[in-house]
Design a protein around this motif. Sequence first.
Motif, PDB file in Angstrom:
ATOM      1  N   VAL A 149       0.899  -1.374   0.128  1.00  0.00           N
ATOM      2  CA  VAL A 149      -0.028  -0.033   0.077  1.00  0.00           C
ATOM      3  C   VAL A 149       0.959   1.267   0.015  1.00  0.00           C
ATOM      4  CG1 VAL A 149      -1.591   1.380   1.425  1.00  0.00           C
ATOM      5  CG2 VAL A 149      -2.012  -0.934   1.099  1.00  0.00           C
ATOM      6  N   GLU A 150       2.163   1.184   0.670  1.00  0.00           N
ATOM      7  CA  GLU A 150       3.031   2.237   0.473  1.00  0.00           C
ATOM      8  C   GLU A 150       3.355   2.851  -0.913  1.00  0.00           C
ATOM      9  OE1 GLU A 150       5.780  -1.266   0.712  1.00  0.00           O
ATOM     10  OE2 GLU A 150       3.743  -0.896   1.397  1.00  0.00           O
ATOM     11  N   LEU A 151       3.047   1.960  -1.934  1.00  0.00           N
ATOM     12  CA  LEU A 151       3.332   2.188  -3.398  1.00  0.00           C
ATOM     13  C   LEU A 151       2.168   2.915  -3.978  1.00  0.00           C
ATOM     14  CD1 LEU A 151       5.427  -0.917  -4.380  1.00  0.00           C
ATOM     15  CD2 LEU A 151       6.249   1.497  -3.530  1.00  0.00           C
ATOM     16  N   ALA A 152       0.936   2.979  -3.257  1.00  0.00           N
ATOM     17  CA  ALA A 152      -0.286   3.290  -3.876  1.00  0.00           C
ATOM     18  C   ALA A 152      -0.549   4.965  -3.913  1.00  0.00           C
ATOM     19  CB  ALA A 152      -1.635   2.863  -3.212  1.00  0.00           C
ATOM     20  N   ASP A 153      -1.109   5.450  -4.738  1.00  0.00           N
ATOM     21  CA  ASP A 153      -1.473   6.677  -4.712  1.00  0.00           C
ATOM     22  C   ASP A 153      -2.812   7.153  -3.972  1.00  0.00           C
ATOM     23  OD1 ASP A 153       0.289   8.004  -7.103  1.00  0.00           O
ATOM     24  OD2 ASP A 153      -0.653   6.230  -7.976  1.00  0.00           O
ATOM     25  N   SER A 154      -3.590   6.331  -3.649  1.00  0.00           N
ATOM     26  CA  SER A 154      -4.764   6.643  -2.829  1.00  0.00           C
ATOM     27  C   SER A 154      -5.272   5.148  -1.844  1.00  0.00           C
ATOM     28  CB  SER A 154      -5.909   7.226  -3.567  1.00  0.00           C
ATOM     29  OG  SER A 154      -6.292   6.466  -4.693  1.00  0.00           O
ATOM     30  N   TYR A 155      -6.148   5.412  -1.166  1.00  0.00           N
ATOM     31  CA  TYR A 155      -6.493   4.347  -0.263  1.00  0.00           C
ATOM     32  C   TYR A 155      -7.794   4.821   0.323  1.00  0.00           C
ATOM     33  CZ  TYR A 155      -6.562   1.028   3.732  1.00  0.00           C
ATOM     34  OH  TYR A 155      -7.145   0.466   4.600  1.00  0.00           O
ATOM     35  N   CYS A 156      -8.513   3.829   0.636  1.00  0.00           N
ATOM     36  CA  CYS A 156      -9.844   4.047   1.392  1.00  0.00           C
ATOM     37  C   CYS A 156     -10.230   2.826   2.236  1.00  0.00           C
ATOM     38  CB  CYS A 156     -10.871   4.670   0.599  1.00  0.00           C
ATOM     39  SG  CYS A 156     -11.811   3.404  -0.308  1.00  0.00           S
ATOM     40  N   PHE A 157     -10.740   3.201   3.359  1.00  0.00           N
ATOM     41  CA  PHE A 157     -11.617   2.029   4.118  1.00  0.00           C
ATOM     42  C   PHE A 157     -12.772   2.678   4.679  1.00  0.00           C
ATOM     43  CE2 PHE A 157      -9.902   3.788   7.916  1.00  0.00           C
ATOM     44  CZ  PHE A 157     -10.309   3.213   8.795  1.00  0.00           C
ATOM     45  N   ASN A 158     -13.721   2.136   4.949  1.00  0.00           N
ATOM     46  CA  ASN A 158     -15.092   2.336   5.923  1.00  0.00           C
ATOM     47  C   ASN A 158     -15.158   2.011   7.335  1.00  0.00           C
ATOM     48  OD1 ASN A 158     -15.632   3.169   3.390  1.00  0.00           O
ATOM     49  ND2 ASN A 158     -16.964   1.369   2.627  1.00  0.00           N
ATOM     50  N   PRO A 159     -14.818   2.952   8.198  1.00  0.00           N
ATOM     51  CA  PRO A 159     -15.260   2.770   9.483  1.00  0.00           C
ATOM     52  C   PRO A 159     -16.621   2.244   9.742  1.00  0.00           C
ATOM     53  CG  PRO A 159     -13.824   4.519   9.335  1.00  0.00           C
ATOM     54  CD  PRO A 159     -14.211   4.199   7.849  1.00  0.00           C
ATOM     55  N   HIS A 160     -17.525   2.630   8.745  1.00  0.00           N
ATOM     56  CA  HIS A 160     -18.943   2.285   8.901  1.00  0.00           C
ATOM     57  C   HIS A 160     -19.293   0.964   8.530  1.00  0.00           C
ATOM     58  CE1 HIS A 160     -19.530   3.931   4.473  1.00  0.00           C
ATOM     59  NE2 HIS A 160     -19.867   2.481   4.442  1.00  0.00           N
TER      60      HIS A 160
END
Length: 483
Positions: A293-304
Amino acid sequence: MTPDEFRRRGREVVDWIADYYERVESLPVLSRAKPGEIRASLPKSAPQDGEPFDAMLQDVEKLILPGITHWQSPNFFAYFPSNNSFPSILGDLLSSGLGVQGMLWATSPACTELETHVLDWLVEMLGLPEKFSSRGTGVASRGAGGGVIQDTASSSSLCALLAARERATNYASNENGCDGKLVAYTSSQAHSSIEKAAKIAGLGRAKMRLIEVDAKFAMRADALAAQIERDVKAGLVPCFVCATVGTTSSNAIDPVREIAKICRERNIWLHVDAAMSGTAALIPEFRWIHDGVELADSYCFNPHKWMFTNFDCDCFYVADRAALIKTLSVLPEYLRNKATESGAVFDYRDWHIPLGRRFRALKLWFVIRHYGVNGLRYHVKRHIELAQRFASWVKEDANFELAAPVPLNLVCFRHRGGDAVNQAIMDRLNQSGDLYLTHTRLNDRLTLRMSIGQTQTELRHVERAWQRIKEESAASTPSMGSV
């Protein structure tokens, strides 16, 4: 409604919610309402004069509750969790009471700064790369990354794709429209929101490549590389790849590091969608899911989904916030202000699609402070352990089989009797109201999904679910008997 009446009625509503959570386990999980039944029970026209609050609350019980599928039931095992907690509800209540419209830093500085701070907490809590943090980056308008709360992972993927589109065209497509040469990629098991994002962003469905998966239903990096090569030779411009950490169908985890290397060679924006499974990284021994993931441009996750924060709340991070802001920023005269012009603040309206935004950070802040990191880890680990135990029961039963690996809290399984039997088992269970399961298709076979992640789910609920599954299995295969 006066403040005094609000106090009294507010207590009644809080009592109703607390009572609901005490009895939700006894309610049929899947609503039994028929299409149109709820509307038919409501008055045709709005009341001309105000009505008593007592009547409203009574109608919630009488008219609305029968049309609710109880996502907060400990017997809800469908889809992915959308769990909740009392601290989150109270934080959301405060947000509603404050009524903040946090489009700009100036419209409520605390709304913006708490959000920035809590998302930086989560970078540390999940062991995410420091490049996604806003800390130590100086003036807000300068380079480096940061996080923002979106409504859902669907919006995060769309924003990532839009930024990728603009970077690939040197920000010309915002001005002149998409030229039809841009191509995006994700796996055939990725969430449908990625395909939808391609439509909205102007690439079109035809320019969304669905890449083959391996035996574990994860994207094949070699197939991605081959498809990109074919598209480049055809004169197309690859601009975006979405890797999934925990696919919806089977919780498959794409090889992010391998995919990232391909993207870096071609300067393609890599977005990582970890909507549900990202929460598992609260636990250090599960941080392998974020390898690369350190090589990614963006990241997301859902606390919901799995972090006890009520819907909606998605955390979206970018390594280069300037690219996102340049893609989405429009500054009319009526939004100009000294703080924005100073370049010393974040205006989160420039980080997502809508102009307006709610104070979502409050509920997330309440959840983290109430549970603490260790409390959150405890509950998430408990869910994983329950899922692993359920998977062991499936493996030990000759009538059933696992349909996919079980890395976290989703178990994909099926009865060996075939699609019709599995459909009958699921239908009978859901109609009973005892629990709620959903399905997918893996290797073109109907597969049952047992998703464990509701806040109040305990071992006894999982044990009861397995017992009910076996009972309905016997009822759905009378001629087979015991294998």
